[in-house]
Scaffold this active site. Sequence first.
Site, mmCIF file in Angstrom:
data_model
loop_
_atom_site.group_PDB
_atom_site.id
_atom_site.type_symbol
_atom_site.label_atom_id
_atom_site.label_comp_id
_atom_site.label_asym_id
_atom_site.label_seq_id
_atom_site.Cartn_x
_atom_site.Cartn_y
_atom_site.Cartn_z
ATOM 1 N N ARG A 59 0.871 -1.181 0.000
ATOM 2 C CA ARG A 59 0.000 0.000 0.000
ATOM 3 C C ARG A 59 0.907 1.229 0.000
ATOM 4 N NH1 ARG A 59 -5.251 1.419 3.629
ATOM 5 N NH2 ARG A 59 -6.069 -0.014 2.066
ATOM 6 N N HIS A 98 -7.712 0.795 -6.143
ATOM 7 C CA HIS A 98 -7.867 -0.097 -4.982
ATOM 8 C C HIS A 98 -8.541 -1.384 -5.465
ATOM 9 C CE1 HIS A 98 -7.892 -1.360 -0.963
ATOM 10 N NE2 HIS A 98 -8.729 -0.506 -0.406
ATOM 11 N N GLN A 135 -10.286 -4.016 -3.103
ATOM 12 C CA GLN A 135 -11.556 -3.548 -2.558
ATOM 13 C C GLN A 135 -12.710 -3.880 -3.491
ATOM 14 O OE1 GLN A 135 -12.164 -1.820 0.499
ATOM 15 N NE2 GLN A 135 -14.214 -2.477 -0.111
ATOM 16 N N ASP A 139 -17.423 6.979 -0.945
ATOM 17 C CA ASP A 139 -16.179 6.856 -0.181
ATOM 18 C C ASP A 139 -15.954 8.178 0.550
ATOM 19 O OD1 ASP A 139 -13.721 5.979 0.794
ATOM 20 O OD2 ASP A 139 -12.681 6.059 -1.132
ATOM 21 N N CYS A 162 -16.369 1.329 1.073
ATOM 22 C CA CYS A 162 -15.153 0.559 1.355
ATOM 23 C C CYS A 162 -14.710 0.683 2.804
ATOM 24 C CB CYS A 162 -14.028 0.998 0.412
ATOM 25 S SG CYS A 162 -13.510 2.719 0.630
ATOM 26 N N ARG A 208 -13.468 -8.661 2.124
ATOM 27 C CA ARG A 208 -12.065 -8.396 1.824
ATOM 28 C C ARG A 208 -11.239 -9.650 2.107
ATOM 29 N NH1 ARG A 208 -10.036 -3.261 1.870
ATOM 30 N NH2 ARG A 208 -8.221 -4.288 0.979
HETATM 31 N N1 NVA Z 1 -10.133 6.619 -0.936
HETATM 32 C C1 NVA Z 1 -9.690 6.158 0.368
HETATM 33 C C2 NVA Z 1 -9.848 4.694 0.488
HETATM 34 C C3 NVA Z 1 -9.454 4.129 1.820
HETATM 35 C C4 NVA Z 1 -9.604 2.652 1.910
HETATM 36 C C5 NVA Z 1 -8.258 6.572 0.578
HETATM 37 O O1 NVA Z 1 -7.451 6.450 -0.361
HETATM 38 O O2 NVA Z 1 -7.937 7.051 1.664
HETATM 39 N N1 CP Z 2 -11.165 -0.245 2.795
HETATM 40 C C1 CP Z 2 -9.873 -0.325 3.169
HETATM 41 O O1 CP Z 2 -8.971 -0.564 2.353
HETATM 42 O O2 CP Z 2 -9.662 -0.122 4.479
HETATM 43 P P1 CP Z 2 -8.262 0.055 5.228
HETATM 44 O O3 CP Z 2 -7.721 1.404 4.818
HETATM 45 O O4 CP Z 2 -8.611 -0.003 6.692
HETATM 46 O O5 CP Z 2 -7.338 -1.038 4.803
#
Ligand code: NVA
Ligand code: CP
Length: 298
Positions: free
Chosen positions: A101, A128, A131, A219, A257, A285
């Site tokens: 990540r 993502h 997800q 989101d 998500c 997930r």
């Molecule tokens: N769009 C959000 C998703 C988190 C799982 C982010 O990138 O923070």
């Molecule tokens: N939805 C998701 O990816 O959550 P986290 O940021 O907690 O991993």
Amino acid sequence: MALKHFLDLDVMTAPTLRDILTSSAKLKQGKGAGQPLAGRTLAMVFEKPSTRTRVSFQVGMQQLGGNVVTLSPQETQIGRGESIADTARVLSRYVDVIMMRTSAPEKLAELARYATVPVINGLTDESHPCQIMADIMTFEERKGDISNAVVAWSGDGNNVATSWIHACAHFGFELRLACPAGLPPSSKALAWAKDRGANVSVTTDPFTAAKDADCITTDTWVSMGDDAGNRHAMLQPFQVNEKLMATAKADAIFLHCLPAHRGEEVTAGVMDGPQSAVWDEAENRLHAQKGVLLWCLT
Ligand code: NVA
Ligand code: CP
């Protein structure tokens, strides 16, 4: 044989994605239990926070019989400037698969270029994919085959929206994105999907997008790494509230998500209401990523 990276939905084939979801559903039902990844190790590299991705990958790998090591820049030499390329070469000598990540998709691509084991995208600023595998699994558990469905996105045209765009081209559902003019979805992803004949549209009116939809999803207004700026004002009209849900089909589901911000992108009434499938979505997930891990490693 080429490494089976899981980097983005647009570089996967539709049959492969369907096979992964079939395997995920079987794993969820307890079929194919056993320890198919015994003796294998997953390295997880987190350059951004995570709850779901971290725990679901760790537990998923362990349920498949494997081991996990979790790394962050602060506690590794990445934080002191060791290159992603060298990190990839070294990790590949210890582990069998790497999940990362990170902010920049270029870093994930560099990891995949130099790794000699499969690499999985655990979120970047641009996408993502894990997800959306869980989201499609959740949709189909509740409502059956997604291919004839209408999915409406209302909110920021962000990384999660991009993976929805990739998915609609592969899975054949109609995707309607309602985003503020200043926060549009990825034009690259839209062009890619339209090239493949996807039924995808963009509007600035959430009620147009939501009309008779089978699923409404959204989101956070401020993703990791974003400046809040005037996002709250821009995104307020895109809040998923009872009025927007009532525009969709009576049996439409709500997906998010997570993490969610009640009173911002979604009201508590929708988030905690009867149409919300968010806890199944979070659980999935785990199952979807077990399918991804098995695909990468077998
Ligand atoms: N769009 C959000 C998703 C988190 C799982 C982010 O990138 O923070
Ligand atoms: N939805 C998701 O990816 O959550 P986290 O940021 O907690 O991993």
